[in-house]
Motif scaffolding. Structure first.
Motif, PDB file in Angstrom:
ATOM      1  N   UNK A 116     -21.268  66.611  92.169  1.00  0.00           N
ATOM      2  CA  UNK A 116     -22.423  65.903  91.626  1.00  0.00           C
ATOM      3  C   UNK A 116     -21.984  64.538  91.107  1.00  0.00           C
ATOM      4  N   UNK A 117     -22.599  63.487  91.608  1.00  0.00           N
ATOM      5  CA  UNK A 117     -22.332  62.132  91.118  1.00  0.00           C
ATOM      6  C   UNK A 117     -23.549  61.640  90.354  1.00  0.00           C
ATOM      7  N   UNK A 118     -23.336  61.195  89.120  1.00  0.00           N
ATOM      8  CA  UNK A 118     -24.431  60.789  88.240  1.00  0.00           C
ATOM      9  C   UNK A 118     -24.235  59.340  87.812  1.00  0.00           C
ATOM     10  N   UNK A 119     -25.289  58.561  87.919  1.00  0.00           N
ATOM     11  CA  UNK A 119     -25.302  57.170  87.468  1.00  0.00           C
ATOM     12  C   UNK A 119     -25.536  57.161  85.963  1.00  0.00           C
ATOM     13  N   UNK A 120     -24.550  56.719  85.200  1.00  0.00           N
ATOM     14  CA  UNK A 120     -24.679  56.746  83.734  1.00  0.00           C
ATOM     15  C   UNK A 120     -25.717  55.760  83.216  1.00  0.00           C
ATOM     16  N   UNK A 121     -25.985  54.704  84.011  1.00  0.00           N
ATOM     17  CA  UNK A 121     -26.839  53.593  83.563  1.00  0.00           C
ATOM     18  C   UNK A 121     -26.252  52.904  82.328  1.00  0.00           C
TER      19      UNK A 121
ATOM     20  N   UNK B  41     -20.763  53.890  96.141  1.00  0.00           N
ATOM     21  CA  UNK B  41     -19.631  54.360  96.938  1.00  0.00           C
ATOM     22  C   UNK B  41     -19.368  55.839  96.681  1.00  0.00           C
ATOM     23  N   UNK B  42     -19.487  56.244  95.432  1.00  0.00           N
ATOM     24  CA  UNK B  42     -19.275  57.656  95.084  1.00  0.00           C
ATOM     25  C   UNK B  42     -20.328  58.545  95.742  1.00  0.00           C
ATOM     26  N   UNK B  43     -21.571  58.090  95.779  1.00  0.00           N
ATOM     27  CA  UNK B  43     -22.646  58.893  96.389  1.00  0.00           C
ATOM     28  C   UNK B  43     -22.417  59.082  97.879  1.00  0.00           C
ATOM     29  N   UNK B  44     -21.904  58.067  98.542  1.00  0.00           N
ATOM     30  CA  UNK B  44     -21.604  58.198  99.968  1.00  0.00           C
ATOM     31  C   UNK B  44     -20.579  59.306 100.206  1.00  0.00           C
TER      32      UNK B  44
ATOM     33  N   UNK C 213     -19.714  67.122 100.566  1.00  0.00           N
ATOM     34  CA  UNK C 213     -20.569  68.307 100.433  1.00  0.00           C
ATOM     35  C   UNK C 213     -20.707  69.012 101.771  1.00  0.00           C
ATOM     36  N   UNK C 214     -20.750  68.240 102.842  1.00  0.00           N
ATOM     37  CA  UNK C 214     -20.811  68.825 104.181  1.00  0.00           C
ATOM     38  C   UNK C 214     -19.465  69.425 104.582  1.00  0.00           C
ATOM     39  N   UNK C 215     -18.366  68.762 104.185  1.00  0.00           N
ATOM     40  CA  UNK C 215     -17.036  69.233 104.553  1.00  0.00           C
ATOM     41  C   UNK C 215     -16.592  70.432 103.717  1.00  0.00           C
ATOM     42  N   UNK C 216     -17.054  70.495 102.465  1.00  0.00           N
ATOM     43  CA  UNK C 216     -16.710  71.589 101.555  1.00  0.00           C
ATOM     44  C   UNK C 216     -17.989  72.271 101.082  1.00  0.00           C
TER      45      UNK C 216
ATOM     46  N   UNK D  53     -11.389  62.836  95.083  1.00  0.00           N
ATOM     47  CA  UNK D  53     -12.233  64.028  95.062  1.00  0.00           C
ATOM     48  C   UNK D  53     -11.618  65.152  95.893  1.00  0.00           C
ATOM     49  N   UNK D  54     -11.051  64.816  97.064  1.00  0.00           N
ATOM     50  CA  UNK D  54     -10.465  65.838  97.928  1.00  0.00           C
ATOM     51  C   UNK D  54      -9.322  66.573  97.219  1.00  0.00           C
ATOM     52  N   UNK D  55      -8.515  65.838  96.490  1.00  0.00           N
ATOM     53  CA  UNK D  55      -7.402  66.465  95.774  1.00  0.00           C
ATOM     54  C   UNK D  55      -7.922  67.519  94.797  1.00  0.00           C
ATOM     55  N   UNK D  56      -8.986  67.212  94.077  1.00  0.00           N
ATOM     56  CA  UNK D  56      -9.561  68.152  93.121  1.00  0.00           C
ATOM     57  C   UNK D  56     -10.202  69.344  93.837  1.00  0.00           C
ATOM     58  N   UNK D  57     -10.926  69.073  94.913  1.00  0.00           N
ATOM     59  CA  UNK D  57     -11.570  70.149  95.671  1.00  0.00           C
ATOM     60  C   UNK D  57     -10.537  71.096  96.257  1.00  0.00           C
ATOM     61  N   UNK D  58      -9.438  70.545  96.725  1.00  0.00           N
ATOM     62  CA  UNK D  58      -8.373  71.375  97.295  1.00  0.00           C
ATOM     63  C   UNK D  58      -7.650  72.200  96.239  1.00  0.00           C
ATOM     64  N   UNK D  59      -7.822  71.838  94.977  1.00  0.00           N
ATOM     65  CA  UNK D  59      -7.277  72.634  93.879  1.00  0.00           C
ATOM     66  C   UNK D  59      -8.256  73.718  93.444  1.00  0.00           C
TER      67      UNK D  59
END
Length: 292
Positions: free
Chosen positions: A119-124, A101-104, A110-113, A76-82
Motif C-alpha cells: 500500500x502506497x499512501x500520499x501523506x500530503x 513513482x511508488x504507485x507505479x 502487486x501483480x508479481x507478488x 520493495x522487492x527486498x522486503x517482499x522477499x523477506x
C-alpha cells in the motif's frame, strides 16, 4: 498472518532514534552539492546534517533528486522477499513526483507478488509533518493494527498532521519558485518571515507573513492551541534547520504552558533543507484542520 513494515523516505526528518526504535524503513534520497552526489540516509552515514548546513552557509549550491522507480522496485522487492508486507507513507505528491513513482511500482509488484500486500499512501505532508504522520502510524502499529487497519487509519488522519514552518532566508524559497524575486528582496530587507504549510492538494502555500521571532513563535503556539487534539496526551515535534537556539526557546515556551505530554526537537535534513535553507523553524502536532 504476514508481518508488515512501515516505509517512508528521507524527507520525513524524524530523529534517527525514533526511526530505529519503531523499525521504520527509510528510503534514502539523492542530493547534489557542488556537483558531488550523495545519498542522504537518516543515520547520516554519507552526509551529516551539520556539514550540509555549514556548506550551504559557505555558499555551496545544492539540489535534490526524487526516488526513481528502479530504487523503489529494488527496495520493495527486498522486503517482499523477506516475507514482509509494505505500507509506504510518502512525501506529498503536490511537491514531488516521488509518490507517483511508488504507485507505479505498487501496481507492478502487486501483480508479481499476489500473496503480498503493498500500500502506497500520499501523506500530503512535507518534512516533519510527514514524519509526525509516520510516527503516529508506528504507534498505531505497535497497538496491534493490521496493515489494512493501519492503511485506513493513515488515510483518515493524514490531514490531522498539522505542520507549520517559517524560514529566515527567502532566497531559498525563491529558487524553488515559492516566492518571487521581488518578494524575496523586500521580505529579506524587512526581516519578514513567511509562515508556510501544505494545502489539501499537498502543495506548499504561504499562509501568513510575520516580522520578528517573537511574533513568529506566538503564531506557531497559537495555531497549536487552536487546532491541537488532546494535546496533553501528545508528543509534539519542533523541527529546525541549523536553528537550535530558537527551537529550544520555542520548546521552553511550550513546556512552560504545561499543555503537551512531551516535546521532541528534530533537525531538518538536507533534502528539505535545500529548499528552506538555514534558519527554518517548524512546529507539528496532531490536530483538526482549521483555516489556513
Amino acid at each position: 498472518m504476514r508481518d508488515y513494515v512501515i516505509v517512508s523516505d528521507a524527507t520525513l526528518d524524524l530523529p534517527y532514534s525514533i526511526i530505529k526504535e519503531y523499525g521504520i524503513k527509510v528510503i534514502p534520497m539523492g542530493i547534489v552539492i557542488d556537483d558531488v552526489a550523495y545519498n542522504y540516509h537518516p543515520d547520516e552515514i554519507e552526509l551529516t546534517i551539520d556539514d550540509f548546513y555549514k556548506r550551504l552557509k559557505e555558499g555551496a549550491n545544492s539540489h535534490t533528486t526524487q526516488i526513481t522507480p528502479i530504487l523503489f522496485m529494488e527496495y520493495f522487492k527486498k522486503l517482499l522477499n523477506e516475507g514482509l508486507d509494505i505500507i509506504y507513507i510518502g512525501f506529498s505528491s503536490g511537491l514531488s513526483g516521488t509518490y507517483s513513482a511508488a504507485k507505479l511500482i505498487e501496481k507492478e509488484l502487486t501483480e508479481e507478488y499476489p500473496e503480498s500486500k503493498i500500500y502506497c499512501i500520499d501523506s500530503k505532508c512535507a518534512s516533519i509533518g510527514e514524519g509526525l504522520l509516520v510516527y503516529h502510524a508506528a504507534l498505531q502499529k505497535k497497538k496491534g493494527l493490521t496493515i489494512d487497519e493501519l492503511k485506513t487509519w493513515v488515510e483518515e488522519n493524514k490531514y490531522n498532521s498539522r505542520h507549520w514552518f517559517t524560514v529566515s532566508d527567502l532566497f531559498y524559497l525563491k529558487r524553488g519558485g515559492r516566492v518571487t524575486s521581488f518578494e524575496a528582496v523586500v521580505g529579506t530587507a524587512l526581516r519578514i518571515r513567511p509562515v508556510l504549510s501544505t494545502d489539501e492538494d499537498g502543495k506548499l502555500t504561504v499562509v501568513s507573513k510575520i516580522r520578528g521571532t517573537k511574533a513568529e513563535m506566538e503564531f506557531l503556539i497559537s495555531k497549536m492551541m487552536k487546532e491541537g487534539i488532546e494535546l496533553s496526551e501528545q508528543t509534539i515535534i519542533i523541527g529546525h534547520g541549523d536553528n537550535l537556539n530558537q527551537a529550544k526557546e520555542l520548546e521552553s515556551q511550550i513546556r512552560s504552558k504545561n499543555i503537551v505530554k512531551d516535546v521532541i526537537i528534530s533537525q531538518i535534513g538536507p533534502i528539505i533543507g535545500t529548499h528552506t535553507g538555514p534558519g527554518m523553524l517548524a512546529l507539528v502536532y496532531m490536530g483538526k484542520k482549521g483555516d489556513l
